[in-house]
Design a protein around this motif. Structure first.
Motif, PDB file in Angstrom:
ATOM      1  N   SER A  53      12.073  14.461   0.077  1.00  0.00           N
ATOM      2  CA  SER A  53      11.991  13.572   1.236  1.00  0.00           C
ATOM      3  C   SER A  53      11.458  12.213   0.839  1.00  0.00           C
ATOM      4  O   SER A  53      10.845  12.041  -0.219  1.00  0.00           O
ATOM      5  CB  SER A  53      11.066  14.186   2.288  1.00  0.00           C
ATOM      6  N   ILE A  54      11.678  11.238   1.683  1.00  0.00           N
ATOM      7  CA  ILE A  54      11.168   9.898   1.428  1.00  0.00           C
ATOM      8  C   ILE A  54       9.647   9.913   1.322  1.00  0.00           C
ATOM      9  O   ILE A  54       9.047   9.115   0.610  1.00  0.00           O
ATOM     10  CB  ILE A  54      11.635   8.915   2.532  1.00  0.00           C
ATOM     11  N   GLN A  55       9.013  10.855   2.011  1.00  0.00           N
ATOM     12  CA  GLN A  55       7.558  10.976   1.958  1.00  0.00           C
ATOM     13  C   GLN A  55       7.098  11.266   0.535  1.00  0.00           C
ATOM     14  O   GLN A  55       6.063  10.791   0.093  1.00  0.00           O
ATOM     15  CB  GLN A  55       7.089  12.112   2.878  1.00  0.00           C
ATOM     16  N   ASN A  56       7.893  12.053  -0.203  1.00  0.00           N
ATOM     17  CA  ASN A  56       7.524  12.440  -1.555  1.00  0.00           C
ATOM     18  C   ASN A  56       7.898  11.405  -2.595  1.00  0.00           C
ATOM     19  O   ASN A  56       7.381  11.433  -3.701  1.00  0.00           O
ATOM     20  CB  ASN A  56       8.192  13.771  -1.922  1.00  0.00           C
ATOM     21  N   THR A  57       8.842  10.529  -2.274  1.00  0.00           N
ATOM     22  CA  THR A  57       9.330   9.587  -3.270  1.00  0.00           C
ATOM     23  C   THR A  57       8.785   8.182  -3.107  1.00  0.00           C
ATOM     24  O   THR A  57       8.736   7.425  -4.066  1.00  0.00           O
ATOM     25  CB  THR A  57      10.869   9.499  -3.218  1.00  0.00           C
ATOM     26  N   ILE A  58       8.377   7.808  -1.912  1.00  0.00           N
ATOM     27  CA  ILE A  58       7.992   6.424  -1.660  1.00  0.00           C
ATOM     28  C   ILE A  58       6.559   6.288  -1.153  1.00  0.00           C
ATOM     29  O   ILE A  58       5.787   5.478  -1.655  1.00  0.00           O
ATOM     30  CB  ILE A  58       8.964   5.770  -0.650  1.00  0.00           C
ATOM     31  N   LEU A  59       6.192   7.072  -0.157  1.00  0.00           N
ATOM     32  CA  LEU A  59       4.912   6.884   0.496  1.00  0.00           C
ATOM     33  C   LEU A  59       3.764   7.484  -0.304  1.00  0.00           C
ATOM     34  O   LEU A  59       3.871   8.585  -0.839  1.00  0.00           O
ATOM     35  CB  LEU A  59       4.943   7.501   1.900  1.00  0.00           C
ATOM     36  N   VAL A  60       2.661   6.749  -0.402  1.00  0.00           N
ATOM     37  CA  VAL A  60       1.436   7.233  -1.041  1.00  0.00           C
ATOM     38  C   VAL A  60       0.256   6.829  -0.169  1.00  0.00           C
ATOM     39  O   VAL A  60       0.345   5.914   0.653  1.00  0.00           O
ATOM     40  CB  VAL A  60       1.254   6.639  -2.461  1.00  0.00           C
ATOM     41  N   ASP A  61      -0.849   7.518  -0.352  1.00  0.00           N
ATOM     42  CA  ASP A  61      -2.050   7.185   0.403  1.00  0.00           C
ATOM     43  C   ASP A  61      -2.647   5.876  -0.098  1.00  0.00           C
ATOM     44  O   ASP A  61      -2.707   5.618  -1.300  1.00  0.00           O
ATOM     45  CB  ASP A  61      -3.086   8.301   0.262  1.00  0.00           C
ATOM     46  N   ILE A  62      -3.094   5.058   0.837  1.00  0.00           N
ATOM     47  CA  ILE A  62      -3.752   3.789   0.497  1.00  0.00           C
ATOM     48  C   ILE A  62      -5.254   3.976   0.652  1.00  0.00           C
ATOM     49  O   ILE A  62      -5.734   4.293   1.749  1.00  0.00           O
ATOM     50  CB  ILE A  62      -3.260   2.653   1.418  1.00  0.00           C
ATOM     51  N   PRO A  63      -6.021   3.814  -0.425  1.00  0.00           N
ATOM     52  CA  PRO A  63      -7.474   3.989  -0.345  1.00  0.00           C
ATOM     53  C   PRO A  63      -8.087   3.052   0.694  1.00  0.00           C
ATOM     54  O   PRO A  63      -7.585   1.947   0.938  1.00  0.00           O
ATOM     55  CB  PRO A  63      -7.948   3.640  -1.759  1.00  0.00           C
ATOM     56  N   GLU A  64      -9.178   3.487   1.286  1.00  0.00           N
ATOM     57  CA  GLU A  64      -9.878   2.672   2.278  1.00  0.00           C
ATOM     58  C   GLU A  64     -10.407   1.394   1.625  1.00  0.00           C
ATOM     59  O   GLU A  64     -10.911   1.416   0.504  1.00  0.00           O
ATOM     60  CB  GLU A  64     -11.023   3.476   2.881  1.00  0.00           C
ATOM     61  N   GLN A 116      -2.346   3.908 -14.674  1.00  0.00           N
ATOM     62  CA  GLN A 116      -2.959   3.234 -13.537  1.00  0.00           C
ATOM     63  C   GLN A 116      -2.060   2.115 -13.018  1.00  0.00           C
ATOM     64  O   GLN A 116      -2.002   1.847 -11.810  1.00  0.00           O
ATOM     65  CB  GLN A 116      -4.326   2.657 -13.933  1.00  0.00           C
ATOM     66  N   PHE A 117      -1.326   1.475 -13.916  1.00  0.00           N
ATOM     67  CA  PHE A 117      -0.420   0.387 -13.551  1.00  0.00           C
ATOM     68  C   PHE A 117       0.640   0.869 -12.560  1.00  0.00           C
ATOM     69  O   PHE A 117       0.852   0.252 -11.506  1.00  0.00           O
ATOM     70  CB  PHE A 117       0.250  -0.168 -14.810  1.00  0.00           C
ATOM     71  N   PHE A 118       1.293   1.988 -12.875  1.00  0.00           N
ATOM     72  CA  PHE A 118       2.351   2.487 -11.998  1.00  0.00           C
ATOM     73  C   PHE A 118       1.793   3.029 -10.690  1.00  0.00           C
ATOM     74  O   PHE A 118       2.406   2.876  -9.634  1.00  0.00           O
ATOM     75  CB  PHE A 118       3.184   3.543 -12.722  1.00  0.00           C
ATOM     76  N   LYS A 119       0.633   3.645 -10.736  1.00  0.00           N
ATOM     77  CA  LYS A 119       0.005   4.114  -9.510  1.00  0.00           C
ATOM     78  C   LYS A 119      -0.365   2.936  -8.615  1.00  0.00           C
ATOM     79  O   LYS A 119      -0.219   2.994  -7.387  1.00  0.00           O
ATOM     80  CB  LYS A 119      -1.241   4.942  -9.836  1.00  0.00           C
ATOM     81  N   THR A 120      -0.833   1.852  -9.241  1.00  0.00           N
ATOM     82  CA  THR A 120      -1.206   0.651  -8.487  1.00  0.00           C
ATOM     83  C   THR A 120       0.012   0.002  -7.847  1.00  0.00           C
ATOM     84  O   THR A 120      -0.044  -0.457  -6.702  1.00  0.00           O
ATOM     85  CB  THR A 120      -1.917  -0.360  -9.406  1.00  0.00           C
ATOM     86  N   LEU A 121       1.127  -0.029  -8.570  1.00  0.00           N
ATOM     87  CA  LEU A 121       2.356  -0.600  -8.009  1.00  0.00           C
ATOM     88  C   LEU A 121       2.785   0.163  -6.753  1.00  0.00           C
ATOM     89  O   LEU A 121       3.195  -0.456  -5.760  1.00  0.00           O
ATOM     90  CB  LEU A 121       3.481  -0.554  -9.042  1.00  0.00           C
ATOM     91  N   LEU A 122       2.691   1.473  -6.788  1.00  0.00           N
ATOM     92  CA  LEU A 122       3.067   2.271  -5.624  1.00  0.00           C
ATOM     93  C   LEU A 122       2.166   1.975  -4.429  1.00  0.00           C
ATOM     94  O   LEU A 122       2.635   1.833  -3.295  1.00  0.00           O
ATOM     95  CB  LEU A 122       2.994   3.766  -5.962  1.00  0.00           C
ATOM     96  N   ILE A 123       0.859   1.862  -4.697  1.00  0.00           N
ATOM     97  CA  ILE A 123      -0.081   1.582  -3.607  1.00  0.00           C
ATOM     98  C   ILE A 123       0.146   0.176  -3.065  1.00  0.00           C
ATOM     99  O   ILE A 123       0.165  -0.042  -1.843  1.00  0.00           O
ATOM    100  CB  ILE A 123      -1.536   1.735  -4.089  1.00  0.00           C
ATOM    101  N   TYR A 169       2.882  -1.592  -3.093  1.00  0.00           N
ATOM    102  CA  TYR A 169       4.127  -1.631  -2.329  1.00  0.00           C
ATOM    103  C   TYR A 169       3.906  -1.082  -0.923  1.00  0.00           C
ATOM    104  O   TYR A 169       4.359  -1.664   0.069  1.00  0.00           O
ATOM    105  CB  TYR A 169       5.208  -0.831  -3.044  1.00  0.00           C
ATOM    106  N   ASN A 170       3.221   0.048  -0.838  1.00  0.00           N
ATOM    107  CA  ASN A 170       2.961   0.659   0.464  1.00  0.00           C
ATOM    108  C   ASN A 170       2.059  -0.215   1.326  1.00  0.00           C
ATOM    109  O   ASN A 170       2.238  -0.294   2.537  1.00  0.00           O
ATOM    110  CB  ASN A 170       2.339   2.034   0.272  1.00  0.00           C
ATOM    111  N   LEU A 171       1.107  -0.897   0.692  1.00  0.00           N
ATOM    112  CA  LEU A 171       0.216  -1.784   1.440  1.00  0.00           C
ATOM    113  C   LEU A 171       1.002  -2.950   2.027  1.00  0.00           C
ATOM    114  O   LEU A 171       0.836  -3.323   3.197  1.00  0.00           O
ATOM    115  CB  LEU A 171      -0.891  -2.308   0.529  1.00  0.00           C
ATOM    116  N   ILE A 172       1.874  -3.535   1.212  1.00  0.00           N
ATOM    117  CA  ILE A 172       2.661  -4.684   1.647  1.00  0.00           C
ATOM    118  C   ILE A 172       3.601  -4.320   2.785  1.00  0.00           C
ATOM    119  O   ILE A 172       3.797  -5.090   3.744  1.00  0.00           O
ATOM    120  CB  ILE A 172       3.469  -5.265   0.451  1.00  0.00           C
TER     121      ILE A 172
END
Length: 238
Positions: free
Chosen positions: A150-161, A222-229, A231-234
């Motif tokens: 699902s898109i949830q598994n491929t795109i969305l990630v949790d954004i830290p507080e 950490q670089f790729f994890k940061t890119l995902l976060i 993107y989701n933040l933006i």
């Protein structure tokens, strides 16, 4: 079966599992069953329409090209391969062309028909890339397809507080690249050899940095994890 390395459009090497001999034989048996049913239906129509020999010959022609036509128009899959969740892929990761499929189809005569499949099975078992003779000449192989997620598994990630944007360039990330980033993360985390892990990560990071015009010394994982976060933040409030 072993894994095969596939070069993505990002020039990142991702490993895919080769289809086993059993899976390929099962796919062939399923296709044979479909061909048998189609042949009966065609002969029935030929008998109804009259001139059964002429119509029978006319209708049987597509059956001769069954594998070729399905692989060309179904992205490397026949109905049997689709059921078994395997597909034809170039060994260098690029999409097979008509000529690649044609070569595979032509050498079915040697790999399967004339040798009752023995030639094809021996080549697949002995070789390292799961290739029968037709695959070797066409520079193709057969791999397992990934399960749809699902898109949830491929795109969305949790954004830290209280998270703050790290790379503003993340706005230029193509949504289609996000599943690839997750695959890269999974690949880095799965590698046990520290040297191999670092080399793979740095190579992947370099290609993405060049594409997005980012400069950083952040560790690849950490670089790729940061890119995902990022993107989701933006895109969170859009």
């Amino acid at each position: 079966m072993a894994d095969v390395g596939i070069e993505t459009t990002q020039n990142v090497r991702i490993n895919f599992q080769l289809a086993s001999v059993g899976e390929r034989i099962s796919a062939s048996l399923l296709d044979f069953l479909f061909l048998f049913v189609m042949s009966i239906i065609i002969m029935l129509f030929a008998g109804i329409l009259g001139e059964s020999k002429v119509w029978g010959l006319l209708f049987m022609i597509p059956l001769l090209f069954y594998t070729l036509l399905f692989e060309v128009f179904m992205n490397g899959q026949t109905p049997g391969k689709k059921i078994m969740k395997i597909k034809v892929s170039m060994v260098d990761g690029s999409a097979p062309t008509f000529s690649n499929y044609l070569i595979r189809w032509m050498f079915r005569l040697i790999d399967i028909s004339l040798t009752y499949g023995i030639c094809g099975i021996l080549c697949i078992v002995i070789g390292e890339k799961g290739q029968r003779l037709g695959d070797i000449l066409a520079k193709t192989t057969v791999i397992k397809t990934k399960r749809k997620v699902s898109i949830q598994n491929t795109i969305l990630v949790d954004i830290p507080e209280n998270y703050e944007l790290v790379f503003p360039e993340s706005k230029n990330i193509n949504e289609r690249d996000l599943p690839l980033f997750k695959k890269v993360i999974a690949q880095i985390e799965s590698l046990e050899d520290p040297v191999e892990k670092l080399q793979f990560g740095l190579r992947a990071r370099k290609n993405v940095m060049e594409k997005l015009e980012i400069k950083t010394e952040m560790q690849p994982l950490q670089f790729f994890k940061t890119l995902l976060i990022d993107y989701n933040l933006i895109h969170r409030d859009k």
